[in-house]
Motif scaffolding. Structure first.
Motif, short mmCIF file in Angstrom:
data_model
loop_
_atom_site.label_atom_id
_atom_site.label_comp_id
_atom_site.label_asym_id
_atom_site.label_seq_id
_atom_site.Cartn_x
_atom_site.Cartn_y
_atom_site.Cartn_z
N GLU A 185 0.82 -1.21 0.00
CA GLU A 185 0.00 0.00 0.00
C GLU A 185 0.86 1.26 0.00
OE1 GLU A 185 -3.62 2.02 2.64
OE2 GLU A 185 -2.82 0.04 3.16
N VAL A 186 1.91 1.24 0.82
CA VAL A 186 2.82 2.39 0.87
C VAL A 186 3.57 2.54 -0.44
CG1 VAL A 186 4.83 3.38 2.03
CG2 VAL A 186 3.07 2.22 3.37
N PHE A 187 4.06 1.42 -0.98
CA PHE A 187 4.81 1.48 -2.24
C PHE A 187 3.94 2.03 -3.37
CE2 PHE A 187 6.00 -0.56 -6.28
CZ PHE A 187 7.27 -0.04 -6.42
N SER A 188 2.69 1.62 -3.43
CA SER A 188 1.80 2.09 -4.49
C SER A 188 1.62 3.59 -4.43
CB SER A 188 0.44 1.39 -4.38
OG SER A 188 0.58 0.00 -4.51
N ARG A 189 1.46 4.11 -3.23
CA ARG A 189 1.30 5.56 -3.09
C ARG A 189 2.57 6.31 -3.45
NH1 ARG A 189 -1.63 5.60 2.84
NH2 ARG A 189 -3.70 4.88 2.20
N ALA A 227 5.60 -1.76 -10.94
CA ALA A 227 5.87 -0.45 -11.54
C ALA A 227 5.81 -0.51 -13.06
CB ALA A 227 7.23 0.07 -11.09
N GLN A 228 6.39 -1.55 -13.66
CA GLN A 228 6.39 -1.65 -15.12
C GLN A 228 4.98 -1.90 -15.66
OE1 GLN A 228 8.55 -0.67 -17.00
NE2 GLN A 228 10.62 -1.25 -16.51
N VAL A 229 4.18 -2.69 -14.94
CA VAL A 229 2.79 -2.89 -15.37
C VAL A 229 2.03 -1.57 -15.34
CG1 VAL A 229 0.59 -3.95 -14.73
CG2 VAL A 229 2.68 -5.32 -14.74
N LEU A 230 2.19 -0.82 -14.25
CA LEU A 230 1.51 0.47 -14.14
C LEU A 230 1.93 1.41 -15.27
CD1 LEU A 230 -0.20 2.57 -12.58
CD2 LEU A 230 1.85 3.12 -11.26
#
Length: 577
Positions: A185-189, A227-230
């Motif tokens: 959750e933190v990494f996504s933000r 990250a690459q998918v996003l």
């Protein structure tokens, strides 16, 4: 402190047993509590009330605890407050006093932090301590949490605190790899916030923030994949798809330079997955970091000879194009003559073909520049990489090389060739011409291709900072003046601030011969004229005002470019000391 302040022992817990029949367990609890009460300033600890409750429940004596707490009260916090007030009264700014105290306290915490004791806070209290929520509201203490997290990545209390910081909206501050990557959750933000910062800041911001961003993304396979998918999804949407694709490619480059192979993920996320044969051939070359005739033939048949070629973006992978540059423009590189035309045409196809897509359907494909691009690549490859061609033959073909350099892909190839050629130890010992052909080609690339200016500057910096022990001192200065001439030309082509900023850094570091800096300043002054931007003045004026530079440049007579520039700046700009 009065005994009545703590109430009677019965108010703290169960009825105490008789002093003569204290159980072994109660005695042990009392001893543990007494040890805590004996530590300096324990009365200031948040856990003092819980310890007092345990002590009295175990039958402890109020008189003894009062004596221990009072005798060990050293008032460290109160003394610090008193000293701070004295400093403020002597004229020190309150902000400076606060920063001094906070920085010292942060250093102490870093030195003595115990993850196990920190984790016990949640075990003992069973909820988020109120002081922790107040703590994360201040930037100073949030920075302390980030530093502690990097040092103690397995501490549960720190992980929870980082999540609290993210929940509070401060995810933009979380730039540390460990702090950002511990929780999804933190990494996504943090990923979203960091990517937005990079995209909003332009090229300069990309260079500044990309290394830390790439390091965070490449922390592990899960973070890299997410990250690459996003970024792959974002690259297909909106008007900033190209910028997002650029960031994704830079991250992939960072991963490759760090020893990780992310090529399979890259191909799986793109359109290559729909072409198994292509995917296998391209993936094999990317994984090995080298081209081979068998796989090149497969790609050549799919793209160049096929009536319905795959999307050209599949082979527009920077790592793949770099392999072509090394194969076609590196002196001494060996390519099977029977397959050389396939290498050339495949590179030309990737560089020149234009496709228009809409909703995953190709509307058109334009190959008008394919033949001309392939011809230019072949011409420059034949001239520059031939083993039996010398400087005089290249000089005779300079016009042809200039015409070919107008193709961007050829210009990039020429930069590769110049890098390898001019980096040879005895290159400048053999070439006596004031401007060797490779450097003349570098000037032409500067003139024709503004997007390559940063790469050209880095190449010139590499040449300028290289030592040439085989040359005598005067010849070395002459060679380095030649590089400075290229920098001055690059400046004249519009790459002003980065060039001047580099020369100023050379002056500040005192690692460059001052005669070279004076030569650069003289050449620039002879070329420039008002008006000037404030950014240019802030970079260039301090160089002129340096005594070791200005004292030897000032000319006697009416025309003194140094004084004229300084006078113009003083009359048109607000100069700060």
């Amino acid at each position: 402190m009065d005994m009545d302040d703590f109430g009677s022992p019965a108010e703290w817990g169960d009825q105490q047993p008789e002093d003569s029949v204290l159980g072994e367990e109660d005695a042990q609890i009392q001893q543990e509590c007494l040890q805590k009460f004996s530590t300096p300033d324990y009365i200031m600890e948040p856990s003092v009330f819980n310890t007092l409750m345990r002590y009295f429940q175990a039958g402890g004596s109020p008189e003894e605890v009062i004596c221990l707490l009072s005798d060990n009260y050293t008032a460290v916090a109160q003394t610090i407050n008193l000293l701070a007030q004295w400093l403020i009264q002597t004229g020190v700014e309150p902000v400076q006093v606060q920063e001094t105290v906070e920085n010292h306290l942060k250093n102490l915490v870093m030195q003595h932090f115990d993850p196990r004791k920190a984790d016990s806070i949640f075990t003992n209290e069973g909820a988020t301590p109120a002081w922790l929520e107040k703590m994360i509201a201040h930037p100073t203490w949030r920075d302390l949490i980030y530093r502690l997290m990097e040092a103690h990545p397995d501490c549960l209390m720190l992980k929870f605190t980082v999540k609290l910081i993210s929940d509070a909206g401060y995810q933009g501050e979380i730039t540390g790899v460990v702090a950002a990557c511990q929780q999804l959750e933190v990494f996504s933000r943090v990923l979203g916030s960091s990517l937005a910062t990079i995209l909003d800041g332009g090229e300069a911001n990309l260079a500044e923030n990309l290394p830390q961003f790439a390091k965070m993304v490449c922390h592990g396979e899960h973070t890299y994949l997410l990250a690459q998918v996003l970024m792959a999804v974002l690259a297909q949407e909106g008007q900033r798809g190209g910028a997002v694709r650029r960031v994704a490619q830079e991250v992939q480059r960072f991963a490759r330079e760090s020893g990780h192979d992310g090529s399979r993920i890259l191909l799986a996320l793109g359109r290559a997955a729909s072409y198994p044969q292509l995917c296998q051939a391209l993936g094999a070359m990317l994984s090995k970091g080298a081209l081979n005739p068998a796989d090149i033939t497969i790609l050549y048949n799919l793209f160049v000879t096929s009536r319905d070629p795959p999307p050209v973006e599949i082979i527009r992978v920077p790592a793949f194009l770099d392999l072509f540059m090394q194969s076609l423009f590196k002196p001494g590189a060996r390519i099977n003559p029977d397959h050389k035309h396939k290498y050339i045409h495949l590179l030309a196809y990737a560089a020149s073909v234009v496709e228009i897509w809409k909703k995953n359907k190709r509307l058109s494909i334009n190959q008008d520049e394919l033949k001309a691009t392939a011809k230019a690549i072949e011409t420059v490859h034949s001239l520059c990489c031939a083993e039996n061609i010398g400087a005089s033959e290249l000089l005779a073909e300079l016009g042809t090389l200039y015409r070919c350099i107008r193709f961007p892909v050829v210009a990039v190839g020429v930069l590769t060739w110049v890098d390898w050629t001019a980096s040879k130890p005895k290159f400048f010992e053999r070439h006596t011409h004031p401007t060797p052909v490779p450097l003349a080609l570098l000037d032409e690339v500067s003139t024709c291709h503004p997007l390559l200016h940063p790469h050209i500057l880095q190449l010139l910096i590499k040449f300028l900072e290289t030592e040439y022990p085989e040359l005598d001192a005067l010849k070395q200065l002459e060679v380095k003046r030649t590089f400075l001439d290229r920098m001055v030309h690059l400046l004249s082509c519009g790459h002003v601030l980065p060039v001047v900023a580099y020369i100023r850094r050379c002056l500040e570091k005192l690692d460059t011969d001052l005669s070279l800096i004076r030569y650069f300043v003289t050449e620039v002054l002879d070329m420039i004229s008002p008006p000037y931007t404030s950014d240019f003045v802030q970079l260039f004026l301090p160089i002129l005002e340096n005594d070791s530079i200005a004292s030897t440049l000032k000319r006697a007579g009416e025309h003194d470019p140094v004084m004229e520039f300084i006078a113009h700046c003083q009359s048109n700009f607000m100069l700060l000391d």
